[in-house]
Design a protein around this motif. Structure first.
Motif, mmCIF file in Angstrom:
data_model
loop_
_atom_site.group_PDB
_atom_site.id
_atom_site.type_symbol
_atom_site.label_atom_id
_atom_site.label_comp_id
_atom_site.label_asym_id
_atom_site.label_seq_id
_atom_site.Cartn_x
_atom_site.Cartn_y
_atom_site.Cartn_z
ATOM 1 N N ILE A 216 0.844 -1.186 0.000
ATOM 2 C CA ILE A 216 0.000 0.000 0.000
ATOM 3 C C ILE A 216 0.883 1.242 0.000
ATOM 4 N N LEU A 217 0.494 2.214 -0.814
ATOM 5 C CA LEU A 217 1.149 3.513 -0.874
ATOM 6 C C LEU A 217 0.293 4.520 -0.112
ATOM 7 N N PHE A 218 0.900 5.279 0.781
ATOM 8 C CA PHE A 218 0.185 6.282 1.568
ATOM 9 C C PHE A 218 0.746 7.653 1.220
ATOM 10 N N ASP A 219 -0.115 8.546 0.716
ATOM 11 C CA ASP A 219 0.343 9.857 0.263
ATOM 12 C C ASP A 219 -0.143 10.951 1.207
ATOM 13 N N GLU A 220 0.685 11.305 2.197
ATOM 14 C CA GLU A 220 0.391 12.391 3.137
ATOM 15 C C GLU A 220 -1.017 12.237 3.718
#
Length: 262
Positions: A168-172
């Motif tokens: 999973i990528l978490f962007d701010e």
């Protein structure tokens, strides 16, 4: 699990990513820090093909993806292939992006039903289990406008998990939240890290990066300037650009703490 090899990205004449190379291993948590405009979010969007790279190669789960050379020829993955890759690599955004006209449960089940082909009953069972996991079982039939920002972000995390991603990528994901709501989202992310989820986290939460990540990457001016174990990078950064950034963060935190105590 994820590898970037000399990625370049331009927006017109603006060179946003400059020969960025990064490897993220299975079950590794990598936090990406750096000043605004350094290319952190663009890098995540390239990993998920929400932005098209100009050159370089992205490899996910051992397979080059999106646009790459094979036997001297350019290969461009079909939209169906891209969707299959995105199912492996979820993404959670700063702005939640929930469908306002759907309930919490419906927001979580849309992609599993239409992308993975799960039955509505199976997808609903998965959604309810994930809502329990993120502490929102009581909000299953609520609509997004009935939730706080922290609750909406936890629904967004549950939605990403419903696809059974390998990473999973978490962007701010906490930057749009009121300070008192940040902790509830970070607790869910800490639990995922403890369970061995592969995560790439663009964040300004230095405490989370120091305590939870396996590795911290510092970006500036479209490049990876430095990376290392959290205790090493925070206590003894090797690059002057990194030292300047961390010094400015520390000073800002002191100022905010002083203002809050007044």
């Amino acid at each position: 699990m994820i590898r970037l090899d000399r990625i370049n990205k331009h927006f017109g004449a603006h060179h946003v990513l400059k020969d960025v190379s990064l490897t993220v291993d299975k079950a590794e948590v990598v936090c990406v820090i750096g000043p605004s405009g350094s290319g952190k979010s663009t890098m995540l969007r390239c990993i998920n093909n929400m932005e098209e790279i100009g050159s370089g190669t992205i490899t996910i789960d051992g397979q080059p993806v999106y646009r790459y050379e094979k036997d001297g020829k350019l290969v461009i993955d079909s939209e169906k292939q891209v969707e299959a890759i995105r199912a492996k690599v979820g993404m959670v955004f700063q702005s939640f992006n929930l469908f306002p006209h759907l309930t919490v449960t419906e927001n979580i089940t849309v992609a599993p039903i239409h992308v993975l082909g799960r039955s509505r009953g199976e997808a609903t069972d998965i959604a309810l289990g994930l809502l329990e996991k993120v502490g929102l079982a009581m909000k299953a039939q609520a609509y997004p406008h009935e939730l706080s920002g922290g609750q909406q972000q936890r629904v967004a995390i549950a939605r990403a998990l419903a696809m059974r991603p390998k990473a999973i990528l978490f962007d701010e994901v906490t930057s749009a939240l009121d300070p008192e709501l940040v902790g509830e989202v970070l607790r869910v992310m800490r639990a995922l890290a403890d369970e061995g989820m592969t995560m790439v986290v663009v964040t300004h939460e230095m405490g989370f990066a120091r305590d939870v990540s396996d590795r911290v990457v510092f970006m500036a001016d479209g490049k990876i300037v430095e990376s290392g174990k959290p205790h090493e990078l925070f206590s003894a950064p090797q690059q002057e650009r990194t030292r300047d950034f961390l010094r400015s963060v520390l000073e800002r935190n002191r100022e905010m703490g002083a203002a809050a105590s007044q």
